[in-house]
Design an enzyme around this catalytic site. Structure first.
Site: not given
Lengths: 699, 699
Positions: B332, B416
């Site tokens: 990420d 998420y």
């Protein structure tokens, strides 16, 4: 000499008939009227127990070591609770000494029938050292001629400046089970409130607790020489350090609950956000949470979680091999009692927000009741984000705030303090957090010595020894019913090789499940390599969607292994600390993993009146799909730092039990998401806080 | 097709000349005027960079992948900071594409001299996927005839109900470095705000990011069959579940700071309780804390702690071996950028109390500046007990309350969310806490399949796969000066046998110290058996009392080992995650342990333009008593539970760096102890809270 029990700090003594001098504060109703079979003994029940036992013992004179609730057998209580069965008889268990003897007896009193039910004479065991047992040691030591001479030799002539912390003896081979022993660790104070831990003395004493007699003054000589008292002062009390205070640095943070608290209490039965439980307390374990249940929002039924949770033992082994330090490995639960040592809490000091307190009731050696006011703190805390998600497409945000319910107590064990926080979270999690603070145990260094490797020189010529804190949490589980199994879960890569059809890209991993089948298998170690956890499952209840048994998962990463060598004294005495987990079949009154009688214990296997969890595991009984108990060990290894001196910043350690395929889905969807309207916002945006809120933000 | 950049949720775009439509809220001065060499580029500087680069490239047409501050070389900055040296030139680094090409270039712009200093053409690397890169994937997918047919085959004809999360590609062998790839994971919604993760679809797409073209529609057939869409709805948004809300259960908890906050900010320089630091921000790392120093209360001097701290990488490998799930292992930080994905925070929702926000400034593909309002939250929280001790003799209590300073951001990475909380404690501790929440990535189960062992059936026919979250914290340490050494500390029993003179009682243990001498030795694993920690020491500064080098100790217990097999794709790409710790000598701009260019990386060793921490370690250079950098990996292994669905309760994971023989003594003795007078008490004791405060307590 009769101890003046009324002077035990923090205890209010209840005399019969009412002694107005001592009973200046009225205990809350929760400690006067028992409504629930698990309520602690009340201040009115204890004198009844005392009287029944004294009558029964007559003409023998006795003194009391402890008087506490004898909880009903699990089956009786369960029948009462769930099936409308009869109320179990109200009983007490007392440990008593015949005056002048060090042999004790266990006495069961039936309060429902006003009778002594059982009197069991104990041999080769020593009960808890009470505060009264420890209380006289300091004055006794000060007046002992050998001590006076030992002090004179290092230049101390004013004995009022000598202070003694009374400790359990740990291990002492010079006396046997005829003598109830304790040790005294000696310090010096330059003035009344001077910090004695800056001035440790190089001798200790061994005391006969019953005879109130000093058996030995153990002076440690280095190359035949005494060690000088470190005389530098290191203080932390306001009268010494207040000129260094910088109150302007910290602006106040106020926590208010204008509509009150979110929990409710009926007697000692606590309800909060779907959880309900009974809050008990006793001299040995302190807080006991029983009958923990949860309202399942999806199944519309109450589901059981834990029959009983409490901290049943702890050990603090010190790592300096040189006598007398081998004696330092306190079992604060078993040797002193975390109830006996509990602090009377003070609003605003220990916790913030709206606090509800419960008192703790114990008995003193006369058999009178003593109350620690505000022994148990119950409060809530905001806990940050409960959940949040933003849809990246339109930026729509949903978030909710988490809340904790905290049931806590703080104990003082001579130099150390421990805060025990039982915490419930909105997502169904139970967490136990322990905070360690207080004072390091210290010792003087001789000029020829250095602190390393077994300690740290925390102040000039003052060493603080390496030590561990290992706690044992007893979890009498009842995950959705009485019969449970523990499944060991190891995160492992798939066996299939990289490039093979089952794991072509090599990324496969899963949770390898190993049921613990007997209590020998139930003795398990944490494994970091597999991020090991343990699921307490109910094999009889399959989760309808996950198609696995419903479970709560034990998550514990802070489980420092016991560092004492196999075969060593500590290894024997603290057998429970050899494993991260023990799982045994439930038996009534198998509570204490280092034995019911820890003081002076030798960790004997097969002691007829003092079994330990090592014995229970050795029985190798089945632990699958039956009523089981878990003993979870966790804690830390503490190599002291100068930052821990003269008073230690609190160090937290915690474990969790998390719902794991127990609920149909996220059990906290009933929590409304956080929305802040302009009106609320204007109240949040404090006009005085120019920094935190620019004019722009307030628009 | 030109993306309408103004519509990127959460971004406010700054056009030249001022575009009133887009600039409805004025960025704070901290993002308009650079005062400090480490301040992020401002909304006025970015267009200057853009113009200089466009002019330099002319006549080539370019688009911008990123424009961010080129921090000054450490030596230049240090000279400016400490020795009154010249202000370093203000520079930017941009990654640009020639329009239509997938080869990028790194461009260095000198803003002090208004010049393009360097233009480096890159080969075989792929930069970050920006929000704009990911933004068009959903609409593109919806209109693709192959997708329309794939949907029709499983009964979906209304393509407006098909939703696509764009992800980095992970690993895809069908296309090489000529093509900038991403994948799209497909879901269905019954209605506009229905939770798509309850309805995962059994196909995914591979997209050419530059050509905006779908290269492949990968349909997963099981025994030749398609998998039906799970049609049960599982929602969490108020319009679906508000009838289940129980607002009466939780009474409000208000946190107020009537005198304002305890920190102060000058531009982006933050001071709080003796700590001071610079708060930076960029598109890739999000929050960057630099120049962290502490006022030593005993030495009366400012001491350096950390030159720079930031989260420089993370990887989320999924454990299901079946294609296409092997492609799911998002980095990420490196593949998307935690700055790009950062949330605009909202008062009262994300944090309580008095909040100070800082904005985040980035550039979009046009080279225009974009501001995320309230990207960084700075606030304080009460943190319970700082310390407590009771003298058991007289019951005299001293206790003080702890406070935390928290600098945080929250990011949304498709499904998420991660909250990153940089926390400073009064005892000198730095803590990084990460909270994981948001939505599980899901996939449909064919009737012949079950979720185990590589996933959990979290809703009927919906599986959520096992995965890990492994973070990398880069610690550019400066413990009391520039030259540091890392000492590995293992708690071990003494070698001496039980009964031997050196360890007669068997209790001896100590901290075994092993200096890590070269970067190969600096690649270390956590060891649970020895409660391993690492001291970052300054070997040139001996603690005057402890007589050890001053140090900060890395304490990290939650360091789940990477479970992908050695030699696997993830193991190669996420080389950093193979070790708990890497220690390398400092070099300017060696920031990212999985490489500067993570998208589509293969984890190649010795890539000339994309080295990783594995390469840096392989150099095997000395790391003793020199300028070093630590990369600390930590995280968790997540076996999804039904409780994580449809939205996950936040799960925390954290590491700490604690002062360890750094200060002369407890550095928080300046904190006045808590005293509560009757007046304050009456305010605390809320009259509405009948439960929490009995009449008796208020007396």
């Amino acid at each position: 000499m009769e101890t003046d029990t009324a002077s035990i700090p923090g205890y209010a003594i209840y005399r019969q008939p009412a002694d107005t001098k001592c009973c200046s504060s009225i205990p809350s109703t929760s400690t006067t009227k028992p409504n629930h079979p698990l309520d602690q003994l009340t201040v009115t029940e204890i004198p009844v127990v005392t009287k029944l036992i004294r009558n029964h013992a007559n003409p023998r004179q006795i003194k009391f070591n402890s008087i506490t609730l004898r909880e009903p057998p699990k089956k009786e209580y369960a029948a009462f609770r769930s099936a409308g069965g009869p109320r179990p008889d109200r009983k007490a268990i007392a440990i008593v000494f015949e005056t002048g003897s060090s042999n004790c007896a266990e006495v069961i009193v039936n309060l429902t029938h006003n009778s002594v039910e059982d009197w069991k004479q104990m041999t080769d065991v020593m009960p808890t050292l009470t505060l009264e047992d420890l209380d006289f040691t300091e004055s006794l030591t000060r007046s002992d001629p050998r001590v006076i001479e030992a002090c004179r030799e290092i230049g101390i002539t004013d004995m009022s400046k000598v202070y003694v912390d009374a400790w359990s003896i740990g291990h002492e081979e010079r006396w046997g089970f005829d003598t109830r022993l304790q040790q005294g660790l000696a310090y010096y104070r330059s003035s009344e409130h001077d910090n004695q831990y800056a001035h440790p003395l190089d001798f200790s004493v061994v005391v006969d607790t019953e005879k109130k007699e000093i058996l030995s003054v153990d002076i440690r000589r280095v190359n035949g020489e005494r060690t000088a008292v470190p005389m530098d002062e290191h203080n932390y009390l306001p009268e010494f350090v207040s000129n260094a205070y910088k109150p302007e640095r910290l602006k106040p943070i106020n926590v208010t609950q204008p509509e009150g608290v979110s929990f409710s209490i009926d007697g000692n039965e606590l309800s909060w956000c779907g959880f309900s439980m009974h809050v008990g307390f006793n001299y040995r374990e302190g807080i006991v949470l029983s009958d923990i249940r949860v309202d399942d929002p999806y199944e519309n039924r109450e589901r059981t979680l834990f029959n009983r949770i409490s901290i049943v033992e702890m050990v603090v082994p010190y790592g300096c091999p040189e006598p007398p330090h081998h004696r330092k490995h306190a079992f604060d639960v078993g040797e002193y009692g975390t109830g006996f040592m509990t602090n009377s809490l003070k609003l605003g000091c220990d916790c913030k927000g709206a606090i509800h307190y419960l008192d703790g009731v114990m008995a003193i050696s006369t058999g009178e009741a003593a109350v620690v006011k505000n022994a148990i703190c119950i409060h809530e805390e905001d806990n940050g984000l409960l959940y949040k998600h933003t849809d990246f497409r339109d930026g729509r945000v949903i978030s909710a705030r988490d809340r904790k319910l905290i049931i806590s107590q703080i104990i003082t064990a001579a130099n150390y303090e421990y805060g025990f926080y039982h915490i419930f979270h909105l997502d169904g999690t139970y967490q136990l957090e322990v905070k360690l603070t207080g004072m390091l145990n210290t010792y003087p260094l001789h000029p020829s010595e250095e602190a390393a490797p077994y300690g740290t020189e925390v102040a000039r010529r003052v060493t603080a020894h390496n030590h561990q804190h290992i706690f044992s949490l007893r979890i009498d589980s009842e995950i959705d019913g009485p019969n449970n199994t523990v499944i060991q879960c190891d995160a492992v890569a798939a066996d299939d090789a990289v490039g093979s059809p089952g794991n072509y890209y090599g990324n496969a991993f899963y949770s390898k499940k190993t049921p613990l089948r007997t209590s020998k298998e139930g003795a398990a170690q944490y494994c970091h390599e597999t991020s090991r956890t343990w699921d307490i499952v109910n094999p009889n209840v399959l989760h309808p969607v996950a198609k696995k048994p419903v479970s709560y998962k034990i998550v514990s990463r802070e489980s420092a292994p016991l560092l004492a060598k196999p075969g060593s004294i500590v290894w024997k005495r603290a057998g429970f600390a050899r494993k991260t987990l023990w799982v045994t079949p439930y038996r009534d009154y198998e509570l204490f993993p280092a034995g019911d009688y820890v003081s002076q214990s030798q960790g004997t296997i097969g002691h007829p009146q003092n079994e330990t969890v090592v014995d229970w595991a050795e029985r190798d009984e089945p632990i699958e799909n039956t009523d089981i108990v878990c003993f979870l060990q966790f804690g830390i290894t503490h190599f002291p730092r100068t930052e821990d001196f003269p008073i230690m910043p609190a160090e937290p350690v915690s474990i969790m039990m998390r719902a794991s395929n127990f609920f149909l889905k996220n059990p906290a969807l009933w929590v409304p998401p956080t929305t802040v309207d302009a009106d609320t916002l204007s109240k949040l945006a404090d006009p005085l806080s120019k920094l935190a809120f620019s004019e722009d933000d307030k628009k």
